[in-house]
Scaffold this motif. Structure first.
Motif, PDB file in Angstrom:
ATOM      1  N   GLY A  93       8.255   3.524  -7.067  1.00  0.00           N
ATOM      2  CA  GLY A  93       9.454   4.159  -7.622  1.00  0.00           C
ATOM      3  C   GLY A  93       9.515   4.100  -9.130  1.00  0.00           C
ATOM      4  N   SER A  94       8.356   4.123  -9.779  1.00  0.00           N
ATOM      5  CA  SER A  94       8.347   3.939 -11.231  1.00  0.00           C
ATOM      6  C   SER A  94       8.282   5.241 -12.031  1.00  0.00           C
ATOM      7  CB  SER A  94       7.194   3.020 -11.640  1.00  0.00           C
ATOM      8  OG  SER A  94       5.935   3.564 -11.289  1.00  0.00           O
ATOM      9  N   TYR A  95       8.235   6.387 -11.364  1.00  0.00           N
ATOM     10  CA  TYR A  95       8.248   7.652 -12.096  1.00  0.00           C
ATOM     11  C   TYR A  95       8.786   8.761 -11.202  1.00  0.00           C
ATOM     12  CZ  TYR A  95       3.923   8.876  -9.633  1.00  0.00           C
ATOM     13  OH  TYR A  95       2.997   9.143  -8.669  1.00  0.00           O
ATOM     14  N   GLY A  96       9.095   9.881 -11.827  1.00  0.00           N
ATOM     15  CA  GLY A  96       9.539  11.073 -11.119  1.00  0.00           C
ATOM     16  C   GLY A  96      10.791  10.862 -10.291  1.00  0.00           C
ATOM     17  N   ILE A  97      10.822  11.551  -9.167  1.00  0.00           N
ATOM     18  CA  ILE A  97      12.000  11.496  -8.292  1.00  0.00           C
ATOM     19  C   ILE A  97      12.211  10.094  -7.710  1.00  0.00           C
ATOM     20  CG2 ILE A  97      10.856  12.212  -6.159  1.00  0.00           C
ATOM     21  CD1 ILE A  97      13.337  14.035  -5.669  1.00  0.00           C
ATOM     22  N   SER A 153      13.705   5.100  -5.189  1.00  0.00           N
ATOM     23  CA  SER A 153      12.967   5.237  -3.935  1.00  0.00           C
ATOM     24  C   SER A 153      11.540   4.752  -4.124  1.00  0.00           C
ATOM     25  CB  SER A 153      12.965   6.697  -3.489  1.00  0.00           C
ATOM     26  OG  SER A 153      12.214   6.847  -2.316  1.00  0.00           O
ATOM     27  N   ILE A 154      11.140   3.784  -3.327  1.00  0.00           N
ATOM     28  CA  ILE A 154       9.824   3.174  -3.459  1.00  0.00           C
ATOM     29  C   ILE A 154       8.816   3.785  -2.488  1.00  0.00           C
ATOM     30  CG2 ILE A 154       8.538   1.008  -3.257  1.00  0.00           C
ATOM     31  CD1 ILE A 154      11.164  -0.416  -3.958  1.00  0.00           C
ATOM     32  N   ALA A 158       0.829  -1.201   0.000  1.00  0.00           N
ATOM     33  CA  ALA A 158       0.000   0.000   0.000  1.00  0.00           C
ATOM     34  C   ALA A 158       0.868   1.256   0.000  1.00  0.00           C
ATOM     35  CB  ALA A 158      -0.943  -0.006   1.198  1.00  0.00           C
ATOM     36  N   GLN A 159       1.896   1.281   0.830  1.00  0.00           N
ATOM     37  CA  GLN A 159       2.785   2.445   0.893  1.00  0.00           C
ATOM     38  C   GLN A 159       3.549   2.618  -0.416  1.00  0.00           C
ATOM     39  OE1 GLN A 159       3.214   4.560   3.704  1.00  0.00           O
ATOM     40  NE2 GLN A 159       4.367   5.830   2.284  1.00  0.00           N
ATOM     41  N   GLY A 160       4.055   1.532  -0.962  1.00  0.00           N
ATOM     42  CA  GLY A 160       4.774   1.607  -2.225  1.00  0.00           C
ATOM     43  C   GLY A 160       3.894   2.029  -3.384  1.00  0.00           C
ATOM     44  N   HIS A 161       2.637   1.667  -3.316  1.00  0.00           N
ATOM     45  CA  HIS A 161       1.684   2.003  -4.371  1.00  0.00           C
ATOM     46  C   HIS A 161       1.454   3.515  -4.446  1.00  0.00           C
ATOM     47  CE1 HIS A 161      -2.348   0.804  -6.414  1.00  0.00           C
ATOM     48  NE2 HIS A 161      -1.938   1.960  -6.854  1.00  0.00           N
ATOM     49  N   VAL A 162       1.313   4.155  -3.303  1.00  0.00           N
ATOM     50  CA  VAL A 162       1.008   5.591  -3.308  1.00  0.00           C
ATOM     51  C   VAL A 162       2.249   6.473  -3.385  1.00  0.00           C
ATOM     52  CG1 VAL A 162      -1.199   5.324  -2.136  1.00  0.00           C
ATOM     53  CG2 VAL A 162       0.824   5.770  -0.778  1.00  0.00           C
ATOM     54  N   ASP A 163       3.383   6.002  -3.000  1.00  0.00           N
ATOM     55  CA  ASP A 163       4.609   6.833  -2.953  1.00  0.00           C
ATOM     56  C   ASP A 163       5.753   6.212  -3.715  1.00  0.00           C
ATOM     57  OD1 ASP A 163       3.653   8.899  -1.249  1.00  0.00           O
ATOM     58  OD2 ASP A 163       4.062   7.651   0.498  1.00  0.00           O
ATOM     59  N   PRO A 164       6.075   6.529  -4.811  1.00  0.00           N
ATOM     60  CA  PRO A 164       5.407   6.979  -6.037  1.00  0.00           C
ATOM     61  C   PRO A 164       5.250   5.806  -7.005  1.00  0.00           C
ATOM     62  CG  PRO A 164       7.708   7.510  -6.185  1.00  0.00           C
ATOM     63  CD  PRO A 164       7.509   6.719  -4.917  1.00  0.00           C
ATOM     64  N   ALA A 165       4.233   5.020  -6.805  1.00  0.00           N
ATOM     65  CA  ALA A 165       3.941   3.850  -7.648  1.00  0.00           C
ATOM     66  C   ALA A 165       5.156   2.929  -7.761  1.00  0.00           C
ATOM     67  CB  ALA A 165       3.432   4.269  -9.017  1.00  0.00           C
ATOM     68  N   THR A 197      16.460  -2.895  -3.588  1.00  0.00           N
ATOM     69  CA  THR A 197      16.621  -3.710  -2.377  1.00  0.00           C
ATOM     70  C   THR A 197      17.143  -2.864  -1.221  1.00  0.00           C
ATOM     71  OG1 THR A 197      16.986  -5.704  -3.695  1.00  0.00           O
ATOM     72  CG2 THR A 197      17.736  -5.759  -1.411  1.00  0.00           C
ATOM     73  N   ASP A 198      18.108  -1.992  -1.495  1.00  0.00           N
ATOM     74  CA  ASP A 198      18.617  -1.093  -0.449  1.00  0.00           C
ATOM     75  C   ASP A 198      17.519  -0.174   0.072  1.00  0.00           C
ATOM     76  OD1 ASP A 198      21.149  -2.170  -0.620  1.00  0.00           O
ATOM     77  OD2 ASP A 198      21.959  -0.554  -1.868  1.00  0.00           O
ATOM     78  N   CYS A 199      16.668   0.307  -0.822  1.00  0.00           N
ATOM     79  CA  CYS A 199      15.550   1.157  -0.418  1.00  0.00           C
ATOM     80  C   CYS A 199      14.599   0.398   0.510  1.00  0.00           C
ATOM     81  CB  CYS A 199      14.813   1.648  -1.659  1.00  0.00           C
ATOM     82  SG  CYS A 199      13.305   2.553  -1.283  1.00  0.00           S
ATOM     83  N   ILE A 200      14.263  -0.832   0.145  1.00  0.00           N
ATOM     84  CA  ILE A 200      13.350  -1.646   0.954  1.00  0.00           C
ATOM     85  C   ILE A 200      13.963  -1.929   2.319  1.00  0.00           C
ATOM     86  CG2 ILE A 200      12.205  -3.901   1.106  1.00  0.00           C
ATOM     87  CD1 ILE A 200      12.106  -3.700  -2.073  1.00  0.00           C
ATOM     88  N   ASP A 201      15.251  -2.260   2.341  1.00  0.00           N
ATOM     89  CA  ASP A 201      15.948  -2.517   3.600  1.00  0.00           C
ATOM     90  C   ASP A 201      15.950  -1.263   4.485  1.00  0.00           C
ATOM     91  OD1 ASP A 201      17.503  -4.280   5.305  1.00  0.00           O
ATOM     92  OD2 ASP A 201      19.241  -3.035   4.766  1.00  0.00           O
ATOM     93  N   PHE A 202      16.238  -0.110   3.901  1.00  0.00           N
ATOM     94  CA  PHE A 202      16.228   1.145   4.647  1.00  0.00           C
ATOM     95  C   PHE A 202      14.842   1.411   5.230  1.00  0.00           C
ATOM     96  CE2 PHE A 202      15.432   5.677   5.008  1.00  0.00           C
ATOM     97  CZ  PHE A 202      16.510   6.102   5.765  1.00  0.00           C
ATOM     98  N   TYR A 203      13.805   1.215   4.420  1.00  0.00           N
ATOM     99  CA  TYR A 203      12.432   1.462   4.852  1.00  0.00           C
ATOM    100  C   TYR A 203      12.033   0.551   6.014  1.00  0.00           C
ATOM    101  CZ  TYR A 203       7.346   1.941   4.540  1.00  0.00           C
ATOM    102  OH  TYR A 203       6.022   2.140   4.814  1.00  0.00           O
TER     103      TYR A 203
END
Length: 140
Positions: A102-106, A112-113, A93-100, A124-130
């Motif tokens: 990590g599939s567009y924009g910043i 960043s997912i 749910a969080q990955g879906h809204v911020d920002p899909a 993977t590093d992003c997911i681990d950090f989150y």
């Protein structure tokens, strides 16, 4: 999402049972027939099914066109979430809204997912950090 929840319930039953028996998880056989019903094989099959469901969800709800990226994100979410007792549906749910995812924009430029906009070397590093952020700052 319904299949993801069903697989998670089956995995939860297996991982939390002190004594494993076929009857503990026979309802999971309605999802996929499993020939060799020992706990390790069943867990592996359920995790594989869960990864496939997460891939399908991300494919449908992101702009990622590269199957390798979708696989990396899906496999990492499942592995790290299960290993850290984080709800996969919450992460989706969080990955879906911020920002899909990590599939567009910043999000895309920084891999960043989850809307934590710093540069990551991989998804993977992003997911681990989150997950570490959730465990350290938000979960008891």
């Amino acid at each position: 999402m319904k299949n993801i929840i069903y697989i998670l319930v089956c995995l939860s039953i297996m991982l939390n049972c002190d004594s494993y028996s076929y009857s503990n998880v026979r309802s999971c056989n309605n999802y996929k027939k499993i020939e060799n019903c020992n706990q390790e094989n069943l867990q592996s099959n359920l995790k594989s099914n869960l990864v496939e469901e997460v891939k399908a969800y991300i494919s449908t709800n992101s702009k990622h066109a590269n199957p390798a990226i979708i696989s990396e994100i899906s496999e990492s979410i499942v592995k790290l979430a299960l290993g850290n007792h984080i709800d996969i549906c919450f992460m989706l749910a969080q990955g879906h809204v911020d920002p899909a995812f990590g599939s567009y924009g910043i999000g895309k430029s920084k891999k960043s997912i989850f809307g934590v906009y710093k540069n990551y070397s991989s998804y993977t590093d992003c997911i681990d950090f989150y997950i570490n952020l959730l465990r350290k700052n938000y979960l008891v």
